[in-house]
Design a protein around this motif. Structure first.
Motif, short mmCIF file in Angstrom:
data_model
loop_
_atom_site.label_atom_id
_atom_site.label_comp_id
_atom_site.label_asym_id
_atom_site.label_seq_id
_atom_site.Cartn_x
_atom_site.Cartn_y
_atom_site.Cartn_z
N GLU A 15 0.83 -1.21 0.00
CA GLU A 15 0.00 0.00 0.00
C GLU A 15 0.87 1.26 0.00
O GLU A 15 0.59 2.23 -0.71
CB GLU A 15 -0.92 0.01 1.22
CG GLU A 15 -2.05 -0.99 1.19
CD GLU A 15 -2.89 -0.91 2.45
OE1 GLU A 15 -2.83 0.13 3.15
OE2 GLU A 15 -3.59 -1.90 2.76
N VAL A 16 1.91 1.25 0.83
CA VAL A 16 2.79 2.41 0.93
C VAL A 16 3.51 2.65 -0.39
O VAL A 16 3.65 3.80 -0.85
CB VAL A 16 3.81 2.20 2.07
CG1 VAL A 16 4.75 3.40 2.18
CG2 VAL A 16 3.10 1.96 3.38
N GLU B 158 2.59 1.55 -3.53
CA GLU B 158 1.68 1.88 -4.63
C GLU B 158 1.16 3.31 -4.53
O GLU B 158 0.93 3.98 -5.55
CB GLU B 158 0.53 0.88 -4.65
CG GLU B 158 0.96 -0.52 -5.08
CD GLU B 158 -0.11 -1.56 -4.87
OE1 GLU B 158 -1.15 -1.22 -4.24
OE2 GLU B 158 0.07 -2.71 -5.30
N LYS B 159 0.97 3.79 -3.29
CA LYS B 159 0.48 5.16 -3.10
C LYS B 159 1.60 6.18 -2.95
O LYS B 159 1.33 7.36 -2.77
CB LYS B 159 -0.43 5.20 -1.87
CG LYS B 159 -1.68 4.35 -2.01
CD LYS B 159 -2.52 4.39 -0.73
CE LYS B 159 -3.75 3.51 -0.86
NZ LYS B 159 -4.56 3.49 0.39
N ASN B 160 2.86 5.69 -3.00
CA ASN B 160 4.03 6.58 -2.89
C ASN B 160 3.93 7.47 -1.65
O ASN B 160 4.10 8.69 -1.72
CB ASN B 160 4.18 7.43 -4.15
CG ASN B 160 5.54 8.11 -4.23
OD1 ASN B 160 6.52 7.60 -3.68
ND2 ASN B 160 5.61 9.23 -4.90
N LEU B 161 3.68 6.84 -0.51
CA LEU B 161 3.38 7.60 0.71
C LEU B 161 4.61 8.08 1.48
O LEU B 161 4.48 8.91 2.35
CB LEU B 161 2.53 6.73 1.65
CG LEU B 161 1.12 6.39 1.16
CD1 LEU B 161 0.44 5.46 2.14
CD2 LEU B 161 0.30 7.66 0.98
N ASP C 104 2.70 17.23 0.73
CA ASP C 104 1.44 16.56 0.42
C ASP C 104 1.54 15.07 0.70
O ASP C 104 0.63 14.45 1.24
CB ASP C 104 1.04 16.80 -1.03
CG ASP C 104 0.65 18.26 -1.27
OD1 ASP C 104 0.39 18.97 -0.27
OD2 ASP C 104 0.60 18.67 -2.44
N ASN C 105 2.68 14.49 0.31
CA ASN C 105 2.86 13.05 0.53
C ASN C 105 3.00 12.75 2.02
O ASN C 105 2.50 11.73 2.50
CB ASN C 105 4.11 12.56 -0.21
CG ASN C 105 3.89 12.54 -1.71
OD1 ASN C 105 3.54 13.55 -2.30
ND2 ASN C 105 4.10 11.39 -2.32
N ALA D 159 -0.33 12.70 3.48
CA ALA D 159 -1.04 11.48 3.08
C ALA D 159 -0.55 10.29 3.89
O ALA D 159 -1.34 9.42 4.28
CB ALA D 159 -0.83 11.23 1.59
N PHE D 160 0.75 10.25 4.16
CA PHE D 160 1.30 9.15 4.97
C PHE D 160 0.73 9.20 6.39
O PHE D 160 0.33 8.17 6.95
CB PHE D 160 2.83 9.26 5.00
CG PHE D 160 3.48 8.24 5.89
CD1 PHE D 160 3.39 6.88 5.62
CD2 PHE D 160 4.21 8.64 7.01
CE1 PHE D 160 4.01 5.95 6.44
CE2 PHE D 160 4.82 7.71 7.83
CZ PHE D 160 4.72 6.36 7.55
N ASP E 293 -2.09 10.47 7.31
CA ASP E 293 -3.50 10.09 7.24
C ASP E 293 -3.66 8.58 7.07
O ASP E 293 -4.64 8.00 7.53
CB ASP E 293 -4.19 10.81 6.07
CG ASP E 293 -4.35 12.30 6.32
OD1 ASP E 293 -4.26 12.71 7.51
OD2 ASP E 293 -4.54 13.05 5.34
N TRP E 294 -2.71 7.96 6.39
CA TRP E 294 -2.78 6.52 6.15
C TRP E 294 -2.55 5.72 7.44
O TRP E 294 -3.13 4.66 7.64
CB TRP E 294 -1.76 6.14 5.09
CG TRP E 294 -1.64 4.66 4.85
CD1 TRP E 294 -2.43 3.90 4.04
CD2 TRP E 294 -0.68 3.78 5.43
NE1 TRP E 294 -2.01 2.58 4.08
CE2 TRP E 294 -0.94 2.48 4.93
CE3 TRP E 294 0.38 3.95 6.33
CZ2 TRP E 294 -0.18 1.37 5.28
CZ3 TRP E 294 1.13 2.84 6.70
CH2 TRP E 294 0.86 1.57 6.18
#
Length: 353
Positions: free
Chosen positions: A210-211, A213-216, A223-224, A227-228, A230-231
């Motif tokens: 998941e990390v 594929e979503k480039n977290l 922004d990333n 997103a990380f 939030d994940w």
């Protein structure tokens, strides 16, 4: 860089290509000359370990980032630099194409081999430890780190200090039961059930995927990073419990820690660390911290009547009703120590004051 944790790189070439391959927590760069007539006609391999803060960054050659310990310059005009950046210097590199010995199959690229390697070796002493500690053992879980173990255990509601063998042996029975139930299902339905009810070893593959594929984890871009954060469901999340395991690493979790939770000095940590602002909870309190709290509430010097009562053999700390005596001159330190020693011997204690 003179302070980088890696050997000198004996590679001199005007034009070369760079290829990368990853396995678990290691990354291999291959530098290949583009011309056979180059002074460095053979490819050179470098295998990197990233530690806690290592990363690669591509930036203008004229403005390299701080803590760039190895720099590869492009042939562009103006040139750019591919830099291995490691502020905390826990990362390193070594020459050669071979992966570090003793590391098991990669949880991402070699999932089947990884799963088989774990389940066929459950008698290994590594699985005598709590599951949160076993998940950091790269011999079996090559690629799992601190934040991943917290997220995996949280999703399955597994106490982090449950015995690893207890957790993993149950997977064998679950797998046999699943095969019996699913024998008549179509492949698509089998895959759907597996996605909806993953086991621990499956999550060791899908959670890091998941990390990726979503480039977290591109922390250079806010922004990333947002997103990380939030994940994350457990790691660094306010309201979660924390404890240090026996290797000193902090584990985030929810609910009870499990039967193998450390006692005594293995207390939860607090404060900032690395690039992150840790959001720690103090819900898990160890015996040591409880003792410190009680000690802080007590007066540093006991009352005279308590001191006198404590010297009596077999008595508790009952409050003595003695008359206040007139002040006496201060006794020499040696006399006080002698009296305490005599009192201790009278109670059958041994040892120095």
């Amino acid at each position: 860089s003179a302070v980088g944790r890696g050997p000198a790189v004996p590679f001199r070439c005007e034009a070369y290509g760079v290829r990368a391959a990853a396995r678990g927590k290691e990354l291999r760069l291959t530098l290949s000359p583009l011309s056979p007539s180059s002074s460095s006609s053979s490819p050179l391999h470098l295998v990197f370990r990233f530690g806690m803060s290592g990363s690669f960054r591509l930036c203008p050659a004229a403005r390299p980032p701080r803590h760039a310990h190895l720099v590869l310059r492009t042939g562009e005009r103006p040139p750019r630099s591919l830099c291995f950046v490691d502020p905390r210097r826990f990362g390193s590199w070594r020459l050669g194409a071979g992966w570090q010995p003793g590391r098991g199959p990669c949880v991402i690229t070699e999932y089947r081999a990884f799963r088989e390697n774990v389940l066929k070796n459950l008698d290994d002493k590594a699985f005598d430890k709590p599951i949160c500690e076993a998940l950091l053992n790269q011999k079996f879980f090559n690629g799992i780190g601190n934040y991943l173990r917290a997220e995996i255990l949280f999703r399955l509601k597994i106490p982090p200090f449950e015995k690893a063998r207890t957790v993993l042996e149950a997977l064998k029975d679950q797998e046999l039961e699943r095969r019996k139930k699913n024998s008549s299902l179509t492949l698509s339905k089998k895959l759907k059930l597996k996605r909806e009810n993953p086991d621990l070893l499956e999550l060791c593959h899908t959670v890091p995927m998941e990390v990726i594929e979503k480039n977290l984890l591109d922390l250079d871009h806010l922004d990333n990073y947002a997103a990380f954060k939030d994940w994350l469901q457990c790691y660094m999340v306010p309201g979660m419990n924390t404890l240090r395991d026996r290797s000193g690493r902090t584990i985030w979790f929810q609910g009870e820690p499990g039967p193998m939770a450390p006692k005594g000095d293995f207390s939860s940590s607090s404060g900032p660390s690395g690039h992150f602002c840790w959001a720690l909870s103090t819900q898990v309190t160890t015996r040591a911290s409880a003792r410190r709290s009680r000690a802080a509430e007590k007066p540093s010097t006991p009352a005279p009547e308590e001191k006198a009562e404590g010297l009596r053999k077999g008595r508790g700390r009952r409050k003595a009703t003695v008359a206040q005596a007139s002040p006496k001159p201060e006794e020499p330190v040696g006399a006080k120590r002698s009296r305490r020693t005599t009192a201790r011997r009278g109670r059958g204690e041994a040892g120095s004051p």
